[in-house]
Each structure stands twice: as C-alpha cells, then as structure tokens.
Design an enzyme around this catalytic site. Structure first.
Site, PDB file in Angstrom:
ATOM      1  N   ARG A 523       0.816  -1.214   0.000  1.00  0.00           N
ATOM      2  CA  ARG A 523       0.000   0.000   0.000  1.00  0.00           C
ATOM      3  C   ARG A 523       0.848   1.262   0.000  1.00  0.00           C
ATOM      4  NH1 ARG A 523      -5.463   0.139   0.842  1.00  0.00           N
ATOM      5  NH2 ARG A 523      -6.434  -1.883   1.215  1.00  0.00           N
ATOM      6  N   GLU A 556      -2.349  -8.368   3.565  1.00  0.00           N
ATOM      7  CA  GLU A 556      -3.807  -8.381   3.697  1.00  0.00           C
ATOM      8  C   GLU A 556      -4.355  -9.678   3.121  1.00  0.00           C
ATOM      9  OE1 GLU A 556      -5.712  -4.856   2.315  1.00  0.00           O
ATOM     10  OE2 GLU A 556      -4.116  -3.532   3.038  1.00  0.00           O
ATOM     11  N   GLU A 567      -9.995  -1.253  -5.665  1.00  0.00           N
ATOM     12  CA  GLU A 567      -9.259  -0.402  -4.726  1.00  0.00           C
ATOM     13  C   GLU A 567      -7.857  -0.114  -5.234  1.00  0.00           C
ATOM     14  OE1 GLU A 567      -8.314   0.166   0.004  1.00  0.00           O
ATOM     15  OE2 GLU A 567      -8.973  -1.792  -0.713  1.00  0.00           O
ATOM     16  N   ASP A 624     -11.550   7.368 -11.045  1.00  0.00           N
ATOM     17  CA  ASP A 624     -11.870   8.758 -10.746  1.00  0.00           C
ATOM     18  C   ASP A 624     -10.791   9.644 -11.347  1.00  0.00           C
ATOM     19  OD1 ASP A 624     -13.027  11.017  -9.734  1.00  0.00           O
ATOM     20  OD2 ASP A 624     -12.208  10.777  -7.717  1.00  0.00           O
ATOM     21  N   HIS A 835     -19.030  -6.970   0.525  1.00  0.00           N
ATOM     22  CA  HIS A 835     -18.232  -7.693  -0.453  1.00  0.00           C
ATOM     23  C   HIS A 835     -18.230  -6.832  -1.718  1.00  0.00           C
ATOM     24  CE1 HIS A 835     -18.013 -11.115   2.133  1.00  0.00           C
ATOM     25  NE2 HIS A 835     -19.300 -11.424   2.032  1.00  0.00           N
ATOM     26  N   CYS A 837     -16.537  -7.008  -4.255  1.00  0.00           N
ATOM     27  CA  CYS A 837     -16.422  -7.754  -5.519  1.00  0.00           C
ATOM     28  C   CYS A 837     -17.787  -8.005  -6.137  1.00  0.00           C
ATOM     29  CB  CYS A 837     -15.730  -9.091  -5.281  1.00  0.00           C
ATOM     30  SG  CYS A 837     -14.241  -8.978  -4.286  1.00  0.00           S
TER      31      CYS A 837
END
Length: 869
Positions: A523, A556, A567, A624, A835, A837
């Site tokens: 990250r 993660e 993400e 975005d 979720h 997904c």
C-alpha cells in the site's frame, strides 16, 4: 431586306421547332414509318438537348416532316427546352381540344416531369376526376425504368457545343448561311432560355431554408427541387398518396432483384435517382407505409453497392438538418415499430426465440440509417486533418504467437479493430466530425437496445459476420450501456483465450505459467511496485496484460474477485494524480488535469498510467480521473486544436479568442511576437519560438490566425508530445486488439473510464435486490433508504466506495449497478460490512433507526482495506 430576313428566320425557327417536337413527341400515328419521328416503333428516345441538336441537323438536310406535326401554333423556344419529351403532355390544352378522348388516360406518358404532373393535375381538377393522375403515378412510380428517367434536370448547352454548331454553319453556301443564321438564332434563344431556367433552379437549390442541397460534384441528374414541389402538391390528396404507396410495394422487389442479380447500378449510375425520388416523400414514416411498403423499400436500398451508397451519402450531406432528421426519423420509426410489434424483448420464450438480428426489415432499416448517419457526419463540422502520428515503436510481439500458430490458435484481430467500409469509401471518420447536423444521440434507438441480446450479437460480430447481421456494425444505433456490454464480452473472451493459451504452454513446455495477470503490491509503495511489475510484463510478454487482473495487497487477506482490483486502481489514480508528484497540472476552475510539459518523471510512469486506464476498461473498473475531452480525442488519434482549448485551458482560449476578434491594430496595440513564455516545474520562465526567429516576428491582423493555431498546437501537442506518446503507448498495450475505437466516440470513452457523475440513488433503490430474510418492505430496509437519501453528496460517494469499491456510477447510471443488501444476523454492535467484488452490503438487523445511521456512517467513513472481520 431586313423584314424579309426576319421572315426567313421566323420560318427557320418554326421548322426547327417542328423537327424538335417530332423527335420528342412524335406525330401521334402508331403506324408511323419515319425513322426521325418519336412515334415510329424503331425510334430511339433521346433527351431534349440531343433532340435540339438533331433538329438543327434535320433542318439543314431538309429531312422529312410528318404531317400533321404535333406542335401547337405559336410554341416558343421556352416550350422547346422546358419539355422533357413526354409527347402527349407537351401540347397542353391545344391537344385536349384536338382529341380529348385520346388524352384521358395519358397512356403515352413514359416518365414524368414537373410540367407533365401539373398538366395532368389541371385536367383532373377540371373534370373532378383524379383517376388519370392516379393511373399515371401508379404506372411511373412502380417502374424502375420510368422513375429513373423522371424529373431530370434541364441541362445547359456548353459554349463548345455552340461554337461547334456555328463552325458547321460557316461551311454552307450563301443560301444555307441564311438558314443557319436563323438556326443559330433559334439555338441561342433556346440556350438562353435553358440558362435562365438553370439560374432559377440554381438559386432555388442554394437556399437552405427549404432544405435544398447545395450544388456539388456528387450531384445526381434528378431535379430534387422539382420533386419536392410535386410531392407538396400531390400528397395532400389521400387517393393520390395511396397510389404512391401501392406503387412502392410493387417497385421495391423488382429494384432489389435488379441490384442483387443484375448489377444495374454499374451499367447506369442514374439508377440512384430512383432512391432520391422515393426518399423525398415526406410521408414515408406514416403508419400506412410501415407495414409493407417501407420495409420492402429498405431491403432494396440496403442492396446498393458501396460506391452508390457513398454517392447518396455525399448528396444527402448537402441537405439541411431538418431534411436529415426527417430521413433519420423515417428509418427509426420503422425499426421501433418492428421491435415493438414483434415483442423481441420477451426473453422467456426459450432458446428458439426470434432474435432482432433475424428481422429483415429491422436489419435493412439499420443499414439505410447508416447512410443517413454518415450524411449527418459528412454534412457537419468536419476536420479530416490534425491526425496523430502512429507510435514510432510497434508493440513487441508476444512469444505466444508461434505456439498459437502451431496449435491453430491464430490470434484474432492481429491487425487491430475493424473499420467500416463506408467510412473508408467516404474518407471521413466519425471522430473527424466536431458537430454533426443532428446530434449523435438522436440516432440511438432505445427500444432496439432493450430488445437486443448482446451475447448473440457479439457472436455474430466476431464469428458469423457473413451469414448474420450484427448491430455492432452500426454502433451509432447503440447506447453506451449496450456497447460497453459488447466490449465486456470481447474482453472476457480474450481473457479466456489467454488462459487457454497458458494451459497449452504448460502442456507443451512443461513449465508452470500463471493464467492471470498477478500484481502483488504494498500500500505504501503502490506506484513503485506496480510500475516495476508492469514494465517487466510489457517488455517480456505484453500479451500478459490481456489476462484477467488479480491484485494482492501485501499483508492483507482479501481475495481478489474484483473488489481488490477496484481499490488498487483507486489508490494508483489518487497517487499518480497528486499535484505534488508533478506529472499533471491541475486547473482549479475546470477541476481537470493536464500533462505537465516540464515533468521530471520518466516516460515509464506515463506509460503506467496509460496501462492503468487500459486495464480499468479491460477489467470493467471505473476510475476517478479528470481529463479534458481532448485527451480522449488524442487517444483515438486526433491532435488537439484551438477549439479544444475551450475545456482544457479556458483562460488561454478566451485570450486567443479575443485576439482573433480584436478590431484594432494587433501589432501596434498588443506588441506580441511568435515567441511565448511558459513556466517550468519550479516557476522559472521558459521561452519558446512558435516559428523560427519567432521573437523577431510580430503578430499582426494578417497572421494572428496562424499564431493562434501554432500556440494551440504547442500547448496541446508539441509541449507534451513525449509524455502523451508514452501514455498512449501504455493504453494501446492493453486495448490495441479491442473494438474500443470502432465502437465508442471520445465522450463515450470518458464515460467508460470514469463512469457517470450523476448519482441517482432513487434508481439504485429501485434496482437493489435483497437476501437473507430482508425484502423491499422490511422495516429496516425502509429506514435504511430514508437514511441514505438524506446523505450529503460526499457521504453518498463514501457509501458507494464502501459497498462497490468505487465512488462512481457505472455506464448507464446507478440503475445498472445491481446492488444486494443481505441480512447479517440480529442486532449487534458490529459495523456493516461489504463484499465489494459482488456489490453486496451485509447489514445486521439493528434495533433502531438511530443506531443504524450511526453504525452505517462510521463504517463508510473509516473502513478501508481487506483485513479479517
């Protein structure tokens, strides 16, 4: 002497007129044996100009004249030239007076002109019986040969023709010279009349208020203005309109046969007149035509060869926007009528149900609509220049290609996406059109989109292109949602193909290969990790970019079924568009980013963001990002121009616009040169010459347009050439084999990448499904939606981010999202979970509305990552 000369000329003129009428109308005797008479069975018909020249030759040769001659007493040269040679009608009232019985049915009318129609109409009004007119229209409009010859333009004699005639006259003796003088006078008089008529016709055709086409090189030999006037007079009569309708039903199958089997257009280019004449009927979209006549005509018209279609497009492109819209609505009416009446949208009929692709009328109307669409493009504001150069370095070939060839798995679309043949024939692309005559959106047919089964249509597009029609070949008729579904199928099938090839590799070479595009990133180092991995893939085997993306965040435990990738894209975009990095400049007024010409970042990082955009489309994720429209135009192959500065650099655009409009002396009052100043990343000024020695060339009223064009080219193209080429190369690494460029316009590409900015939560509520014990009428669900509808815009975006992994609506709006709210146990202190997904919100059955709101707000505000629950 002068009086005698005048008498001789008058006599010569009268004789020439008699020969002319004999050639065009005949003597009226069915047993005529004069080879120079139109009534003779062996006579070959000629147009009025050829008849005029032939009449002079017959006069000089003192050829035989049939008696009685058909011309009425006192017929002038104007009548000689305005007649199109439809014999019996040229005599007007005199003929009716001589033989009213022979004129009652007009059986000798082989084709129509405006004058003939009006004459028959006048006779019908006098007798209050329109049956002769109905019979003539039925006979002419049901015959392809007759209709092709009808309503021809009057052609003017050229100067060369007149000189040729005069040269022949000079070789005659004194007596013949005198005759020739009269002949030449008659010819000049006739030509003057024709010229006057041409001038009137040209003046009428140049008017745009009535939708008449402007003159052009692709014009046809039919007089469109005359046709419109005739239709205007006749279509108000219901019985006459029925004659048009019945004639079209009879005509269309014969025309279809001519075009399909007899190659008639290659033998006679005037065959196109037939379609021009029929399409001028403004009542074609009325219900009477929709059932039978118009479908048959569309089937015939769809058989036109490519060259004929292009000629028709160029002709129609000179029509007014209202005329284009009328034709568009004609074909749209037929498509909509057929879709609704046949109930194609009933999807519960089993596998043997009818497809909209199998309806001949809808398919033919769509092909005809394509011609109107391209006429709309060509007739609009078109810029065929300013094309981006192709990348200097071709994309590296995948090593898989050899194995694919060995296994018979030849790569599909190796040369890239297809191009429409009509577009190639016209030399104009949709992308070239800045502003069409009619908005592009008006060509979309929503009932068709609702009825279309895109999985089948895509199969026809890719596999059965010869035997089955695909509406993906007419992308203008499809909305962005339908096209994005077609693109989704293409991407998924390509992903499957790459996985299949990977399995074949493992069998042949005995090594374990990854069937997915795996990215493992940290990250806090997401850009570095992604850049290194993607650069390696791009260099070693770019085909791996077309595998399904699988992202893993180090440390993660989230399994990527789509949500982790969402993400990943969001985090990459947030970091790479951070103004502190300096890759892009940000405009506070427009809220848009642009490439920083003085960026210190490597080309590899610009390639990365191009790959990210391509992967987002390929993996059906929304980003975005905030680019001006010129970025998407450049991605599709067009350079930026002055007009693009309007949304990318509005302040500069306004300044340059004021410069162009300045009425004073630009050189004296503004004192600017062809050298401009830009600031680098650290705020230092940099000078750039738009032309060689630009600092010594002043901008004047005469060269200010050149200055504006060079300035715009520098800002949008030259100053960011290195950065944008790297960006585009990365984008094409992923999309080079995709039908993306073929299907989508620049504004639709933006919608595909960025999603919709309109967050309609009412539409989301209507399409949300429920599971685990909840239903639309559950008290907690009603409370939930009451809370969500009171959220601020920012809170709504956070809710979407939490539930779906992105804060943007998909193409088509939130109504296309398909969110699920599932029950996650009884009342508890736990937060709601999701979720991403699968767009599933897991919502415990909280005991009160207040607790529900407090828990929901805390979840959407602070939850981030994919740790264990």
């Amino acid at each position: 002497m002068a009086t005698a000369c005048k008498r001789k000329r008058a006599a010569a003129k009268h004789l020439i007129e008699r020969y002319y009428h004999q050639l065009t109308e005949g003597c009226g005797s069915e047993a005529c044996t004069n080879a120079c008479c139109a009534s003779c069975p062996s006579f070959l018909r000629m147009d009025n100009n050829a008849a005029a020249i032939k009449a002079l030759e017959l006069y000089k040769a003192n050829a035989k004249l049939c008696d009685p001659h058909p011309s009425k007493k006192g017929a002038g040269s104007a009548r000689l030239d305005s007649s199109e040679g439809a014999g019996a009608c040229a005599d007007g009232k005199g003929s009716r007076k001589d033989g009213p019985a022979s004129r009652s049915d007009f059986k000798d009318v082989a084709f129509l002109t405006e004058e003939i129609v009006y004459e028959i109409l006048e006779l019908c009004r006098e007798r209050e019986d329109y049956s002769p007119l109905i019979r003539v229209i039925g006979r002419v409009f049901s015959s392809a040969e007759a209709l092709v010859q009808s309503f021809r333009k009057v052609k003017q004699h050229t100067k060369e023709e007149l000189k040729s005639l005069q040269a022949k006259d000079e070789d005659k003796d004194e007596d013949e010279k005198e005759k020739a003088t009269g002949s030449a006078a008659t010819t000049v008089a006739a030509t003057t009349t024709v010229a006057a008529m041409e001038e009137d016709s040209g003046a009428a055709a140049s008017r745009t208020g009535d939708g008449a086409p402007k003159p052009g090189p692709e014009d046809v030999s039919v007089d469109i203005e005359a046709i419109r006037r005739v239709y205007g007079r006749l279509l108000s009569n219901e019985k006459v309109e029925t004659a048009f309708l019945n004639a079209l039903v009879y005509l269309s199958p014969n025309v279809e046969c001519d075009l399909t089997y007899h190659n008639v257009y290659s033998r006679d280019a005037n065959y196109l007149n037939l379609f021009v004449i029929v399409m001028e009927n403004r009542n074609l979209h009325s219900p009477e035509y929709l059932e039978m006549a118009l479908p048959l005509f569309c089937k015939a018209m769809s058989k036109l060869p490519l060259a004929a279609q292009a000629k028709l497009v160029r002709l129609w492109s000179r029509y007014s926007a209202d005329q284009i819209r009328r034709m568009m609505e004609t074909f749209q009416q037929l498509i909509t009528y057929k879709v609704i009446s046949n109930e194609f949208n009933n999807r519960n009929l089993g596998s043997d149900r009818n497809l909209v692709n199998d309806d001949d009328a809808i398919v033919a109307a769509s092909k005809c609509l394509k011609m109107v669409y391209y006429a709309n493009v060509v007739g609009g504001d078109v810029d065929t220049g300013h094309n981006e150069d192709e990348d200097d370095e071709p994309l590296p070939e995948s090593s898989e290609l050899t194995l694919q060839e060995l296994l018979g798995e030849e790569r599909r679309n190796k040369k890239g996406p297809r191009v429409d043949p009509l577009e190639t024939e016209l030399g104009v692309k949709t992308l070239d059109c800045r502003r069409p005559l009619v908005p592009f959106e008006d060509f979309v047919n929503e009932p068709l989109n609702d009825a279309l089964e895109m999985d089948k249509d895509y199969t026809f597009f890719k596999v059965e292109t010869e035997s089955k029609f695909s509406f993906m070949t007419c992308p203008f008729i499809l909305n962005a949602v339908t096209k994005s579904l077609g693109l989704y199928y293409d991407n998924r099938i390509r992903m499957y193909s790459e996985r299949r090839i990977t399995v074949l590799y493992s069998l042949v070479q005995g090594q374990q290969l990854n069937p997915y595009l795996r990215l493992k990133v940290r990250r806090d180092h997401i850009i570095d990790d992604a850049l290194v991995r993607l650069e390696m893939i791009a260099m070693e085997n770019p085909a791996d970019l077309k595998k399904q993306l699988y992202v893993e965040f180090e440390g993660e435990q989230g399994v990527d079924e789509g949500g982790v990738s969402k993400e990943f894209f969001q985090l990459v975009v947030e970091e790479i568009f951070n103004p502190d990095i300096g890759m892009f400049t940000y405009d506070e007024n427009t809220k848009l980013f642009w490439f920083n010409p003085s960026s210190l970042e490597t080309e590899g990082q610009f390639t990365l963001i191009g790959i990210v955009l391509g992967l987002a489309i390929y993996n059906n994720c929304i980003l975005d990002v905030h680019f001006p429209m010129v970025a998407y135009r450049k991605l599709l192959g067009k350079q930026g121009t002055f007009r693009d500065l309007g949304d990318s650099h509005p302040v500069l655009f306004q300044s340059l616009k004021d410069l162009l409009a300045y009425e004073g002396s630009v050189e004296d009052d503004m004192m600017i040169t062809f050298q401009i100043s830009q600031t680098d990343l650290f705020g230092n000024p940099m000078m750039y010459d738009l032309k060689e020695n630009g600092d010594k060339i002043p901008v004047t009223n005469e060269n200010r347009k050149e200055f504006v064009n060079l300035y715009s080219d520098y800002i949008l193209n030259k100053s960011v050439e290195k950065q944008f080429k790297a960006f585009r190369r990365g984008f094409h690494m992923v999309t080079n084999e995709s039908p993306l460029k073929y299907l989508f316009r620049p504004e639709e590409i933006e919608l595909l990448i960025c999603g919709s900015r309109n967050l309609d939560f009412q539409a989301l509520e209507e399409t949300t499904e429920y599971d685990g014990g909840y239903s639309r009428d559950s008290s907690l669900i009603r409370e939930f939606w009451d809370i969500v509808h009171t959220f601020t815009e920012e809170q709504k975006r956070l809710f979407l981010q939490f539930t779906t992994g992105t804060d943007r609506a998909p193409v088509g709006g939130l109504g296309k999202l398909k969110m699920i709210i599932a029950k996650n146990g009884p009342d508890t202190e736990r937060l709601p979970t999701s979720h991403t997904c699968f767009n599933v919100l897991l919502l415990p059955e909280y005991s009160s509305k207040e607790k529900l709101k407090e828990r929901l707000l805390k979840a959407i505000t602070y939850a981030k990552g994919f740790g264990m629950l």
